[in-house]
Structure formats: structure tokens, C-alpha cells
Design a protein around this motif. Sequence first.
Motif, mmCIF file in Angstrom:
data_model
loop_
_atom_site.group_PDB
_atom_site.id
_atom_site.type_symbol
_atom_site.label_atom_id
_atom_site.label_comp_id
_atom_site.label_asym_id
_atom_site.label_seq_id
_atom_site.Cartn_x
_atom_site.Cartn_y
_atom_site.Cartn_z
ATOM 1 N N ASN A 87 42.306 -39.300 93.839
ATOM 2 C CA ASN A 87 43.346 -38.458 93.259
ATOM 3 C C ASN A 87 44.634 -38.718 94.036
ATOM 4 N N GLN A 88 45.626 -37.870 93.908
ATOM 5 C CA GLN A 88 46.906 -38.101 94.589
ATOM 6 C C GLN A 88 46.802 -37.952 96.105
ATOM 7 N N THR A 89 45.732 -37.316 96.599
ATOM 8 C CA THR A 89 45.620 -37.079 98.035
ATOM 9 C C THR A 89 44.841 -38.159 98.757
ATOM 10 N N VAL A 90 43.794 -38.691 98.124
ATOM 11 C CA VAL A 90 42.859 -39.536 98.855
ATOM 12 C C VAL A 90 41.996 -40.360 97.902
ATOM 13 N N HIS A 91 41.483 -41.451 98.395
ATOM 14 C CA HIS A 91 40.365 -42.156 97.766
ATOM 15 C C HIS A 91 39.205 -41.914 98.720
ATOM 16 N N THR A 92 38.152 -41.290 98.239
ATOM 17 C CA THR A 92 37.046 -40.915 99.117
ATOM 18 C C THR A 92 35.726 -41.443 98.580
ATOM 19 N N VAL A 93 34.809 -41.668 99.509
ATOM 20 C CA VAL A 93 33.475 -42.139 99.178
ATOM 21 C C VAL A 93 32.477 -41.233 99.881
ATOM 22 N N MET A 94 31.490 -40.754 99.132
ATOM 23 C CA MET A 94 30.367 -40.055 99.733
ATOM 24 C C MET A 94 29.218 -41.048 99.773
ATOM 25 N N HIS A 95 28.794 -41.386 100.994
ATOM 26 C CA HIS A 95 27.677 -42.299 101.179
ATOM 27 C C HIS A 95 26.468 -41.492 101.629
ATOM 28 N N LEU A 96 25.372 -41.638 100.926
ATOM 29 C CA LEU A 96 24.111 -41.017 101.313
ATOM 30 C C LEU A 96 23.159 -42.115 101.735
ATOM 31 N N GLY A 97 22.532 -41.925 102.889
ATOM 32 C CA GLY A 97 21.599 -42.915 103.396
ATOM 33 C C GLY A 97 20.347 -42.274 103.948
ATOM 34 N N TRP A 98 19.310 -43.059 104.054
ATOM 35 C CA TRP A 98 18.004 -42.609 104.516
ATOM 36 C C TRP A 98 17.742 -43.298 105.840
ATOM 37 N N ALA A 99 17.565 -42.525 106.898
ATOM 38 C CA ALA A 99 17.409 -43.100 108.240
ATOM 39 C C ALA A 99 16.363 -42.325 109.023
ATOM 40 N N ARG A 100 15.798 -42.976 109.998
ATOM 41 C CA ARG A 100 14.839 -42.310 110.878
ATOM 42 C C ARG A 100 15.579 -41.346 111.776
ATOM 43 N N GLY A 101 15.116 -40.100 111.794
ATOM 44 C CA GLY A 101 15.718 -39.072 112.634
ATOM 45 C C GLY A 101 15.135 -39.068 114.027
ATOM 46 N N ALA A 102 15.636 -38.183 114.859
ATOM 47 C CA ALA A 102 15.213 -38.094 116.258
ATOM 48 C C ALA A 102 13.733 -37.747 116.398
ATOM 49 N N ASN A 103 13.193 -36.975 115.443
ATOM 50 C CA ASN A 103 11.786 -36.563 115.542
ATOM 51 C C ASN A 103 10.818 -37.556 114.909
ATOM 52 N N GLY A 104 11.308 -38.671 114.413
ATOM 53 C CA GLY A 104 10.459 -39.695 113.815
ATOM 54 C C GLY A 104 10.390 -39.635 112.301
ATOM 55 N N ASP A 105 10.647 -38.456 111.713
ATOM 56 C CA ASP A 105 10.714 -38.347 110.252
ATOM 57 C C ASP A 105 11.985 -39.019 109.766
ATOM 58 N N HIS A 106 11.995 -39.376 108.509
ATOM 59 C CA HIS A 106 13.235 -39.855 107.916
ATOM 60 C C HIS A 106 14.060 -38.650 107.480
#
Length: 192
Positions: free
Chosen positions: A128-147
Motif C-alpha cells: 500500500n502507500q506505507t509499505v510492501h510487506t511479506v509475512m513468511h511462515l516457516g516450520w523449524a525445530r524449536g528449543a524443546n525438540g518439537d517443530h
Amino acid sequence: MRLPNTAYTSHPWRIHEFTSDFSVEDVWSFRTPGAGPGDFPAMLAAMRSAGGFAKQTRPVKFLFALRWRLGALFRWDQPSAGVGARVASLRDRLPADLRAAPRGPDSESLPLKAVYELDTECARELANQTVHTVMHLGWARGANGDHELRMAVLVRPNGRFGRLYLAAIAPFRHLIVYPALTRQWERAWRDR
């Protein structure tokens, strides 16, 4: 939970290949207990069934309604300011294999439009007139071992006004919008 930008920048996401002119605005993680490496499509399906912004809290709905009203009043959201008009879509930058990949569904209730969707990441964009934005969603291993689900918001402000706009809305994103989104998406995972 808010993460340092390195939680996004240090991961080998495909999006890094064509967003070097964007800066990282926010990085958040969403708890998905018991999630494994192949559960990203299940998470996206759970999020979609959770109802998006229409099912958000009243404060979030109020902030978005206020933002869209201001956008209409000041003409920030005119089609001439959007993707394909003021800025080219990220789809135009995609390598051939990503261009051939599914985009994911678009929704009238969500102003962000699909760029691509893979087994471990996806991207949506808005301009829009303020910004070009991207929402990126990703799947990664977390600190506890789960994704876990990780969301990065990438921005390319439109001049000084865009930078001021992003600074002005930051407290609302961090204190109201992202915590509500976290509760909704984490509940969607638990309820799937």
C-alpha cells in the motif's frame, strides 16, 4: 513468543533468495506441542480453519477496522498503491521451481496474497502507500525438540512516511495483535 531476528536470518529459508531488499521487522514463534517435521501443512490447515482475523479479539478487530478506515480516508490502500501497481509482486522474482509450486489459497477476508507454499514454508504479501510487506511462515525445530511455527514479517517501507508508520504501529503489533494471533494459532494447533 518474540524471537531475535537471527532465528529467521540464520535458517536456510528459500525466501532469502529474493528478498534481500526487505528488512526483518518481527520474528515470532508459536508453540505446537508434539509437532513433527512433516506437520507444516497440518498447521496451515488448522490456522485456516481457525477463522483468521474474523475470529480475533475485539481489540484486534478494532485496530484493523481503524487502520482500514484511516487507509480509506488517506487513500493508502488504493489499487494503484498495491502489488502489481506501485510494486511488483514477489512472484515475479521467484526462481522457476518456486513459480511452479502451489501458491496456497487467497481469501477475501485476508488482505495478504499468496506468493508460494511449500512443505516447510510459505509467504504472503501486501503493498500500500506505507509499505510492501511479506509475512513468511516457516516450520523449524524449536528449543524443546518439537517443530514449531515461526512467523517473520519483512518490510520495505515506502519512504520516510512508511518508516514513521511502521514505528507508530509497532507497539500495537507487539502488545495486542501478535499476542492475540499467538493465542489463536496455538489454539488452532491444539484443537485441530
